[in-house]
Design an enzyme around this catalytic site. Structure first.
Site, mmCIF file in Angstrom:
data_model
loop_
_atom_site.group_PDB
_atom_site.id
_atom_site.type_symbol
_atom_site.label_atom_id
_atom_site.label_comp_id
_atom_site.label_asym_id
_atom_site.label_seq_id
_atom_site.Cartn_x
_atom_site.Cartn_y
_atom_site.Cartn_z
ATOM 1 N N HIS A 407 46.679 31.458 48.433
ATOM 2 C CA HIS A 407 46.340 32.703 47.723
ATOM 3 C C HIS A 407 44.939 33.197 48.031
ATOM 4 O O HIS A 407 44.478 34.184 47.434
ATOM 5 C CB HIS A 407 46.448 32.485 46.215
ATOM 6 C CG HIS A 407 47.805 32.173 45.708
ATOM 7 N ND1 HIS A 407 48.680 33.123 45.250
ATOM 8 C CD2 HIS A 407 48.467 30.993 45.602
ATOM 9 C CE1 HIS A 407 49.804 32.536 44.857
ATOM 10 N NE2 HIS A 407 49.707 31.250 45.074
ATOM 11 N N LYS A 599 40.296 43.578 36.830
ATOM 12 C CA LYS A 599 40.518 42.355 37.620
ATOM 13 C C LYS A 599 39.350 41.423 37.319
ATOM 14 O O LYS A 599 38.387 41.823 36.679
ATOM 15 C CB LYS A 599 40.577 42.683 39.130
ATOM 16 C CG LYS A 599 39.412 43.518 39.614
ATOM 17 C CD LYS A 599 39.624 44.036 41.047
ATOM 18 C CE LYS A 599 40.660 45.149 41.101
ATOM 19 N NZ LYS A 599 41.661 44.903 42.167
ATOM 20 N N ARG A 600 39.397 40.195 37.790
ATOM 21 C CA ARG A 600 38.260 39.295 37.588
ATOM 22 C C ARG A 600 37.040 39.884 38.277
ATOM 23 O O ARG A 600 37.150 40.624 39.263
ATOM 24 C CB ARG A 600 38.590 37.915 38.158
ATOM 25 C CG ARG A 600 39.545 37.104 37.320
ATOM 26 C CD ARG A 600 38.981 36.724 35.990
ATOM 27 N NE ARG A 600 37.816 35.860 36.052
ATOM 28 C CZ ARG A 600 37.820 34.533 35.802
ATOM 29 N NH1 ARG A 600 38.964 33.917 35.523
ATOM 30 N NH2 ARG A 600 36.722 33.808 35.851
ATOM 31 N N LYS A 605 35.516 41.803 45.186
ATOM 32 C CA LYS A 605 36.343 42.861 44.573
ATOM 33 C C LYS A 605 35.504 44.140 44.396
ATOM 34 O O LYS A 605 36.024 45.209 44.129
ATOM 35 C CB LYS A 605 36.919 42.357 43.268
ATOM 36 C CG LYS A 605 37.905 41.180 43.423
ATOM 37 C CD LYS A 605 38.309 40.616 42.072
ATOM 38 C CE LYS A 605 39.201 39.387 42.196
ATOM 39 N NZ LYS A 605 40.571 39.665 42.619
ATOM 40 N N THR A 707 47.719 42.205 42.631
ATOM 41 C CA THR A 707 48.977 42.516 41.934
ATOM 42 C C THR A 707 48.744 43.611 40.899
ATOM 43 O O THR A 707 49.635 44.399 40.591
ATOM 44 C CB THR A 707 49.533 41.237 41.251
ATOM 45 O OG1 THR A 707 48.458 40.574 40.578
ATOM 46 C CG2 THR A 707 50.183 40.318 42.244
ATOM 47 N N LYS A 711 50.995 47.121 39.694
ATOM 48 C CA LYS A 711 51.294 47.529 38.313
ATOM 49 C C LYS A 711 50.793 48.948 38.058
ATOM 50 O O LYS A 711 51.497 49.778 37.470
ATOM 51 C CB LYS A 711 50.626 46.548 37.336
ATOM 52 C CG LYS A 711 51.108 45.114 37.451
ATOM 53 C CD LYS A 711 50.141 44.105 36.856
ATOM 54 C CE LYS A 711 50.553 42.676 37.182
ATOM 55 N NZ LYS A 711 49.502 41.667 36.859
HETATM 56 C C1 26W Z 1 39.280 26.053 42.855
HETATM 57 C C2 26W Z 1 39.083 27.242 41.999
HETATM 58 C C3 26W Z 1 40.114 28.302 42.257
HETATM 59 C C4 26W Z 1 40.881 28.796 41.191
HETATM 60 C C5 26W Z 1 41.835 29.789 41.437
HETATM 61 C C6 26W Z 1 40.313 28.781 43.526
HETATM 62 C C7 26W Z 1 41.282 29.787 43.775
HETATM 63 C C8 26W Z 1 42.007 30.253 42.718
HETATM 64 C C9 26W Z 1 43.084 31.288 42.939
HETATM 65 C C10 26W Z 1 43.784 31.118 44.226
HETATM 66 C C11 26W Z 1 42.471 32.622 42.887
HETATM 67 C C12 26W Z 1 43.494 33.709 42.744
HETATM 68 O O1 26W Z 1 43.943 33.972 41.675
HETATM 69 N N1 26W Z 1 43.819 34.358 43.863
HETATM 70 C C13 26W Z 1 44.557 35.583 43.764
HETATM 71 O O2 26W Z 1 45.950 35.287 43.844
HETATM 72 C C14 26W Z 1 46.732 36.473 43.656
HETATM 73 C C15 26W Z 1 48.199 36.048 43.619
HETATM 74 O O3 26W Z 1 48.642 35.721 44.890
HETATM 75 C C16 26W Z 1 46.446 37.515 44.729
HETATM 76 O O4 26W Z 1 47.182 38.675 44.468
HETATM 77 C C17 26W Z 1 44.955 37.825 44.778
HETATM 78 O O5 26W Z 1 44.677 38.665 45.861
HETATM 79 C C18 26W Z 1 44.148 36.545 44.890
HETATM 80 O O6 26W Z 1 42.763 36.792 44.793
#
Ligand code: 26W
Length: 866
Positions: A407, A599-600, A605, A707, A711
């Site tokens: 992701h 978004k976060r 971003k 995502t 929406k």
């Molecule tokens: C290790 C800490 C950590 C925690 C969460 C690293 C990475 C993450 C996630 C992968 C971050 C995340 O939410 N990524 C998002 O995933 C979505 C679902 O596929 C995508 O639509 C977003 O573009 C992406 O930033």
């Protein structure tokens, strides 16, 4: 309460078939998309509204009954929380029954199932969603109203199930909704965090975090399953023994045993034929109570065990995209993976005993990013140490069972654990990882890159150096039969930039599955006004056959339809204006253009790019109060990871600039900026239906998919976006004249960086940009505290502007000038909005799931017996 009869189902089918005259032929869309969408609806669709013919009377009786029998109160004394729990209990009578029927069907048919392992499930609230999927939304609203209650006020009582950070967690929630709706046997596995993502408050514009206590007063949607408790070993050491035939045997002597208590949350499919479960593991100290310590008078010490055990599922790590490498996080990952693998093996053995030959047939495990990858060495341990299997057979099973979704490409998000920590927490797994690694390096890797140590050290699971690290991404690729990215451009970069050599070794291991969102929550439930309008012109089964919404495309230029469509947008904006007033005290004009970025908070971003453009608009209005732009309200929603300094500085800057602009009478309310605190799923459901512009402005190549973009477009917002992630596919589907694209492409970003990008060039090259950035040094927005906002400026200049905000500034500003013109042309804007709603069928998470089923999981759908 009576359940559905075949008669009602027959009539439902009949009505569904009766085509609505106003329906127009579906407009052209990509051939592949149509095919993909068409095949989805092989599940026999039963309109939920006709499924459970429960009358308002019956539901009223049931809710009142539960006030008495479940809440121990009555109509006169009950507060809204009690009404909420009683209503949930009434609905659960149907839901829990369907859980049992679904599980019985899957057991009897010994179905192959997908197990979705995710450290995050960002579920939001469940009352409205469950009501919508059961088809009782209107009935419930009528019942509560007749009981003197306001359905929306009761629904507001429900805390969000915020067991996730952002995109990854919400995607998991949309996916399990689609799996149940498409009637596929599936189980979501995660952690039953006591505290989900923190609550955000603002004090003087700064983010403050407060613990989330969603289960403070219990949760009506979960069932505890003590019969499926698991015992999980951690720490300790490994003893190597030899059997009499000299075979090596490994015995792990754990330092501690943790109890895993499962909580099941029903996942109601649309139409509620299938109700799968989300199984979340809570950690407890195993019953092992250290009496000796106790008898020796060390009561507290004997409790130490407990405290530590409980801390494992205590709280969600609030970091999004930044690996912290904390020991407790590794234990969280192992704890839920070990519980889940044991649970999967227990269910398999119930049907197949010790015969492992069908395991790969019956089981597929999807790894939601690298967070659950320790499940691979865990299954190896179970198969070798417990089932006494030979390595090769065990490895074949693993490679036949696991698939991994990536992701993110951000280097800081790719998890690496120190070998030292792994050794301490999971000594046996480290041994297995070493074995996996050496067999890979000396096996297939050496075939492809004979003697190439450079490549070998890059592909090795173990990163050498003074602090040796375990690369979870490499382990995921080596241990999985499929690896996918989450949007076309992202999956291409996963192959070309992240894992090029692995892609060379395994040509067909890498694939793409573009993300999607469930139209049940993100249209039918959160935007009932627009849903009802759509149902007037499209078949009522559009919530499961979203391509049917294309029917409104032929009305995109129809004045009457345009008026109805934009009136709905306006009413949604009036509602949001009220929420904004409540949460921030700021009055906004619902006729203004609502420009939303939710978004976060993360530098890639580029909320900071949105901010400097807002400051430029403000400056233009100060210079010329009649500057030709439609009234605009810029709306932000974003949480920053508590330890992410610059993200918090950007939040502070946005709030400070907002304060000044919102109270500057010279610009006559032409510009408003609001930052809604505590952005979360339930707030998104209020904001998205009211959006005119959707800000998707990440640096090209950084947002894997997004995502929120899907929406917002589905609810008629016009995307202002870069060619990044799924924005590219949204532009393809909506048509490029129905979105506003700007900025450098992925390749142009790479080139700018390779050519030594220097932000000062843009600073000195654009007078407006320079003025705006210099504004950060003053105390204009922070009276008496000059330079209070300088951190943002520093990140854009001194620190090199890593995300090329200044390089994209001019193009972004031009894009917004284009938006001004388009928005002022009401006909054009209405058509663009309608086209977006009509053409988002590709981004239905049902299509994503069908892609996973066709290309990775190979599942069969089963209609659950009545
Ligand atoms: C290790 C800490 C950590 C925690 C969460 C690293 C990475 C993450 C996630 C992968 C971050 C995340 O939410 N990524 C998002 O995933 C979505 C679902 O596929 C995508 O639509 C977003 O573009 C992406 O930033």
């Amino acid at each position: 309460m009576t359940t559905t009869t075949t008669k009602t189902r027959r009539t439902a089918k009949a009505t569904a078939k009766k085509t609505v005259t106003k329906k127009s032929t579906a407009a052209k869309t990509t051939k592949k998309t149509v095919e993909a969408i068409k095949t989805i609806s092989n599940a026999t669709f039963v309109d939920p509204n006709e499924r459970f013919d429960i009358s308002t009377e019956e539901l009223k009786d049931s809710i009142v009954k539960h006030l008495h029998v479940t809440q121990g109160t009555d109509q006169n004394k009950a507060n809204e929380k009690a009404w909420f729990n009683a209503t949930a209990a009434a609905v659960n009578e149907i839901i829990f029954e369907r859980v049992t029927k679904t599980q019985k069907t899957h057991f009897n048919k010994d179905t192959r199932a997908v197990h979705y392992l995710s450290l995050e499930f960002l579920m939001g609230r469940l009352l409205k969603n469950n009501m919508c999927n059961i088809g009782l939304m209107e009935t419930a609203a009528a019942a509560l109203t007749e009981l003197g209650q306001d359905f929306h006020a009761v629904a507001e009582e429900e805390p969000d199930l915020a067991l996730g950070n952002g995109g990854l967690g919400r995607l998991a929630a949309c996916f399990i909704d689609s799996l149940a709706t498409l009637q596929y046997p599936a189980i979501g596995y995660g952690i039953h965090y006591e505290h989900g993502l923190f609550n955000q408050t603002f004090q003087d514009g700064r983010q403050f975090e407060r613990p989330d206590s969603w289960r403070e007063y219990g949760n009506p949607w979960e069932i505890c399953r003590p019969e499926s408790v698991q015992e999980i070993p951690v720490y300790g050491y490994v003893e190597t023994k030899y059997t009499d035939e000299g075979k090596v045997q490994k015995e792990w002597h754990p330092g501690r045993i943790i109890k895993g208590v499962p909580w099941d949350i029903p996942v109601v499919g649309y139409g509620a034929t299938t109700v799968n479960v989300l199984r979340l593991w809570e950690s407890r100290a195993s019953d092992f109570f250290n009496w000796d310590v106790f008898n020796a008078g060390g009561y507290l010490d004997s409790q130490v065990e407990n405290v530590q055990a409980e801390t494992i599922s205590k709280v969600l790590y609030p970091n999004d995209e930044t690996d912290q490498g904390k020991e407790l996080r590794l234990i969280q990952q192992y704890f839920f993976c070990a519980c889940s693998i044991k649970d999967i093996v227990r269910r398999y053995k119930r049907a197949h005993g010790e015969d492992w030959s069908q395991f790969v047939e019956q089981v597929v495990v999807q790894l939601n990013d690298t967070h659950p990858v320790v499940a691979i060495p865990e299954l190896m341990r179970i198969l070798i140490d417990r089932a006494g299997m030979e390595w090769d057979q065990a490895w074949d099973i693993c490679q036949g069972v696991f698939a991994y979704t990536n992701h993110t490409l951000l280097p800081e998000a790719l998890e690496k654990w120190s070998v030292r920590l792994f050794e301490k927490v999971l000594p046996r797994h480290l041994e297995i990882i070493y074995e996996i690694n050496s067999r890979f390096l000396n096996g297939i890797c050496d075939q492809f890159f004979p003697g190439d140590d450079a490549i070998k050290s890059k592909l090795s699971i173990i990163q050498e150096g003074n602090e040796k690290m375990v690369r979870m991404g490499n382990l995921a690729v080596i241990g999985s039969f499929k690896v996918n990215g989450v949007a076309q451009v992202h999956s291409a970069l996963v192959k070309s930039d992240l894992f090029p050599e692995f892609n060379e070794i395994w040509q067909d291991k890498f694939t793409n599955v573009t993300n999607g969102v469930t139209p049940r929550r993100w249209l039918k439930s959160c935007n009932p006004r627009l849903s009802n309008l759509i149902s007037e012109y499209a078949d009522k089964d559009w919530p499961v056959n979203q391509d049917k919404i294309r029917a409104i495309e032929s009305l995109a230029d129809n004045a009457k339809f345009q008026k109805r469509y934009m009136d709905i947008k306006h009413e949604n904006k009036v509602d949001l204006a009220e929420v904004i007033k409540d949460l921030t005290g700021v009055e906004v004009d619902p006729t203004a253009l609502f420009d939303i970025q939710i978004k976060r908070l993360h530098e890639y971003k580029r909320q900071q790019l949105n901010l400097i453009h807002i400051m430029a608009l403000y400056r233009r209005l100060l210079q010329n109060p009649d500057y030709p732009m439609p009234k605009r309200v810029f709306i932000f929603g974003a949480k920053a990871a508590p330890g992410y300094y610059l993200a918090k500085e950007i939040i502070y800057a946005i709030n400070k600039v907002a304060d000044r602009i919102n109270n500057d009478s010279r610009i006559k309310d032409k510009l408003k900026v609001v930052f809604l605190p505590n952005y979360r799923v339930s707030l998104a459901e209020k904001m998205i239906p009211a959006a005119d512009v959707s800000e998707q402005i990440s640096t090209a190549g950084k947002e894997a998919s997004g995502t929120g973009n899907m929406k917002l477009a589905l609810n008629g917002a016009i995307t202002v976006g870069t060619l990044d992630g799924a924005n590219i596919e949204i532009a393809e589907e909506a048509g490029e004249d129905n979105v506003v694209i700007f900025g450098l492409t992925v390749d142009e970003v790479k080139k700018a960086k390779a050519d030594g990008y220097n932000p000062w060039d843009y600073y000195y090259g654009n007078e407006e940009l320079k003025a705006v950035l210099d504004w950060f040094d003053t105390d204009y927005f922070t009276p008496g505290k000059p330079g209070e906002l300088a951190a943002v400026k520093r990140s854009l200049l001194d620190d090199g502007d890593a995300y090329l905000c200044l390089a994209d500034y001019e193009s972004y500003s031009e894009a917004h000038k284009k938006v001004d013109v388009l928005f002022n042309d009401k006909k054009t804007w209405a058509r663009m909005a309608i086209m977006n709603t009509a053409r988002m069928a590709k981004f239905n998470s049902d299509r994503s799931i069908q892609d996973y089923v066709d290309n990775i999981w190979k599942l069969e759908a089963f209609s659950v017996v009545e």
